[in-house]
Motif scaffolding. Structure first.
Motif, short mmCIF file in Angstrom:
data_model
loop_
_atom_site.label_atom_id
_atom_site.label_comp_id
_atom_site.label_asym_id
_atom_site.label_seq_id
_atom_site.Cartn_x
_atom_site.Cartn_y
_atom_site.Cartn_z
N MET A 11 -2.74 -7.17 5.90
CA MET A 11 -1.79 -6.79 4.86
C MET A 11 -0.84 -7.95 4.57
SD MET A 11 0.95 -3.65 4.54
CE MET A 11 2.06 -4.22 5.81
N TYR A 12 -0.36 -8.62 5.62
CA TYR A 12 0.57 -9.73 5.42
C TYR A 12 -0.10 -10.87 4.65
CZ TYR A 12 3.53 -7.43 8.94
OH TYR A 12 4.31 -6.55 9.64
N HIS A 41 2.82 -4.05 -6.46
CA HIS A 41 1.52 -4.49 -6.98
C HIS A 41 0.41 -3.70 -6.27
CE1 HIS A 41 -1.85 -7.20 -7.80
NE2 HIS A 41 -1.11 -7.70 -8.77
N PRO A 42 -0.66 -3.36 -6.97
CA PRO A 42 -1.78 -2.67 -6.28
C PRO A 42 -2.31 -3.51 -5.11
CG PRO A 42 -2.07 -2.57 -8.66
CD PRO A 42 -0.91 -3.51 -8.41
N ALA A 43 -2.71 -2.81 -4.07
CA ALA A 43 -3.28 -3.45 -2.89
C ALA A 43 -4.79 -3.21 -2.88
CB ALA A 43 -2.66 -2.86 -1.62
N SER A 44 -5.52 -4.08 -2.20
CA SER A 44 -6.98 -3.97 -2.17
C SER A 44 -7.46 -2.74 -1.40
CB SER A 44 -7.58 -5.23 -1.55
OG SER A 44 -7.20 -5.31 -0.19
N ARG A 45 -6.58 -2.20 -0.53
CA ARG A 45 -6.94 -1.07 0.32
C ARG A 45 -5.66 -0.44 0.87
NH1 ARG A 45 -9.22 -2.34 5.98
NH2 ARG A 45 -8.00 -0.49 6.36
N PHE A 46 -5.83 0.65 1.60
CA PHE A 46 -4.71 1.26 2.32
C PHE A 46 -4.67 0.61 3.69
CE2 PHE A 46 -5.74 4.44 -0.82
CZ PHE A 46 -4.51 5.00 -1.16
N PHE A 47 -3.57 0.01 4.02
CA PHE A 47 -3.47 -0.68 5.31
C PHE A 47 -2.96 0.29 6.37
CE2 PHE A 47 -3.53 -4.16 2.31
CZ PHE A 47 -4.44 -5.01 2.92
N ILE A 108 -9.69 4.81 3.21
CA ILE A 108 -8.71 3.74 3.44
C ILE A 108 -9.16 2.39 2.87
CG2 ILE A 108 -7.66 4.83 5.46
CD1 ILE A 108 -9.25 2.81 7.19
N LEU A 109 -10.45 2.28 2.59
CA LEU A 109 -10.97 1.03 2.02
C LEU A 109 -10.90 0.99 0.50
CD1 LEU A 109 -14.09 0.61 4.33
CD2 LEU A 109 -11.84 -0.47 4.56
N GLU A 110 -10.52 2.12 -0.10
CA GLU A 110 -10.35 2.19 -1.56
C GLU A 110 -9.06 1.47 -1.95
OE1 GLU A 110 -12.22 4.21 -4.12
OE2 GLU A 110 -13.71 3.77 -2.58
N PRO A 111 -8.98 0.97 -3.19
CA PRO A 111 -7.74 0.31 -3.63
C PRO A 111 -6.55 1.27 -3.54
CG PRO A 111 -9.51 -0.13 -5.17
CD PRO A 111 -10.03 0.90 -4.21
#
Length: 133
Positions: A11-12, A41-47, A108-111
């Motif tokens: 995430m960092y 901002h949208p993240a690539s996944r749920f961390f 959790i791997l979904e945006p």
């Protein structure tokens, strides 16, 4: 390194990439404004670690929101968004009859709609990453 540490590091890393993107693409006047744009901002996944996500989502699937109600607002927002993803995935044919834990591992791997941290945490991440360089 433990699993939570690797999630955190991932995430960092992504936060710093998004921060650089924000600086390039937006006319930000202050560092705080840049941090705010970054975390929204949208993240690539749920961390979040799958086991922890399942522990918090499973009661919601049974209609029990008491655990959610005890969380801070950003964490509540994250689990509500993740719950929506779990519900959406559970409707897809490849997830029919699968366990909630199985579905959560994919959810959790979904945006994610955003990074679920506050400005002060972003500021801390930024300082730590700059100090490492």
């Amino acid at each position: 390194m433990d699993k939570n540490g690797s999630f955190r590091e991932g995430m960092y890393d992504e936060l710093m990439k998004v921060y650089c993107k924000v600086l390039r693409e937006y006319d930000v006047r202050t560092q705080t404004e840049a941090f705010e744009r970054t975390i929204r901002h949208p993240a690539s996944r749920f961390f979040v670690e799958p086991r922890r996500a399942h522990q918090n989502i499973y009661p919601m699937l049974r209609g029990d929101y008491s655990r959610l109600e005890k969380m801070k607002p950003l964490r509540q927002e994250m689990y509500k968004a993740l719950y929506d993803v779990v519900m959406r995935l559970s409707q897809k044919r490849q997830f029919w009859g699968k366990s909630p834990y199985y579905i959560v591992k994919f959810a959790i791997l979904e945006p994610a709609p955003r990074f679920y941290i506050g400005v002060e945490k972003m500021r801390k991440v930024f300082r730590e990453r700059r100090a490492k360089r």
